[in-house]
Design a protein around this motif. Sequence first.
Motif, mmCIF file in Angstrom:
data_model
loop_
_atom_site.group_PDB
_atom_site.id
_atom_site.type_symbol
_atom_site.label_atom_id
_atom_site.label_comp_id
_atom_site.label_asym_id
_atom_site.label_seq_id
_atom_site.Cartn_x
_atom_site.Cartn_y
_atom_site.Cartn_z
ATOM 1 N N CYS A 3 0.828 -1.301 0.117
ATOM 2 C CA CYS A 3 0.072 -0.024 -0.062
ATOM 3 C C CYS A 3 0.779 1.526 -0.005
ATOM 4 C CB CYS A 3 -0.905 -0.076 1.193
ATOM 5 S SG CYS A 3 -1.841 1.348 1.334
ATOM 6 N N ALA A 53 -0.090 4.081 0.734
ATOM 7 C CA ALA A 53 -0.604 4.851 1.865
ATOM 8 C C ALA A 53 -0.161 4.673 3.266
ATOM 9 C CB ALA A 53 -2.252 5.172 1.922
ATOM 10 N N CYS A 54 0.131 3.275 3.524
ATOM 11 C CA CYS A 54 0.593 2.679 4.910
ATOM 12 C C CYS A 54 1.751 1.764 4.667
ATOM 13 C CB CYS A 54 -0.523 2.378 5.591
ATOM 14 S SG CYS A 54 -1.358 0.562 5.108
ATOM 15 N N CYS A 90 -6.259 -2.275 0.451
ATOM 16 C CA CYS A 90 -5.413 -2.541 1.562
ATOM 17 C C CYS A 90 -6.354 -2.909 2.628
ATOM 18 C CB CYS A 90 -4.573 -1.052 2.050
ATOM 19 S SG CYS A 90 -3.547 -1.319 3.387
ATOM 20 N N CYS A 137 -5.496 -0.182 6.015
ATOM 21 C CA CYS A 137 -5.786 1.102 6.269
ATOM 22 C C CYS A 137 -7.291 1.162 5.269
ATOM 23 C CB CYS A 137 -5.049 2.261 5.751
ATOM 24 S SG CYS A 137 -4.564 2.440 3.927
HETATM 25 ZN ZN LIG Z 1 -2.718 0.652 3.440
#
Ligand SMILES: [Zn+2]
Length: 222
Positions: A38, A40-41, A60, A63
Amino acid sequence: MLSIGFIHTTGQALPEHTGGRRRPRAFASTGIDVMNFCSACGNPVSQKIPEGDNMVRFVCATCTVIHYHNPKIVAGCIPEWNDRILLCRRAIEPKSGLWTFPAGFMEIGESTEQAAIRETAEEAQAEVALTSLHSVLSLPHIGQVYLVFIGKMRTERFGAGTESLDVRLFHPSEIPWDQIAFTVVREALRRYVDDLAKGEMTLHVASIPGSLAKPRLEDDRS
Ligand SMILES: [Zn+2]
């Protein structure tokens, strides 16, 4: 200014719309933008069809972000100087040593026209004024769309940018057809030369099927 005469569809038929729900495709089988983690995370993502969707996405579990991967736009230009066009011999893979017109992926923050002008400056060190959009060529198997413009060179100055081994002006009768880097470039040039012979430039909208374009070889151009 960009001026477009009229829209004319030639060549490959546009993809047939079959109606109904599209069959979900797993990304792993297409080789397009495979994602493992991911953005984002940083945790692993998995492929699934989100609720309310009908396509496989990278999702994901940590998140819950859904990562949508959509086609990329490649902007290109056929630069004209009198009765000749400017082609570049690629200095980079894929297809190093073969010829193309200047083209590359659009950057965030620029228009398609700006991208075509920038690529022409970078790869061929030539300054062009775009005169028309010549072709819109979809490569659905690799998630790319080519927008190919025609541009008048403002001066005869040109040269090899860092991504080019050589840059030359070719009369249409001299185009090195057996040394063209990509099928999509050959398809655009073929339509351009056909239009020249007819004495009328038209806008071409076509799809280049994967079997013709040899999937994966055309990917990752820059
Ligand atoms: Zn994520």
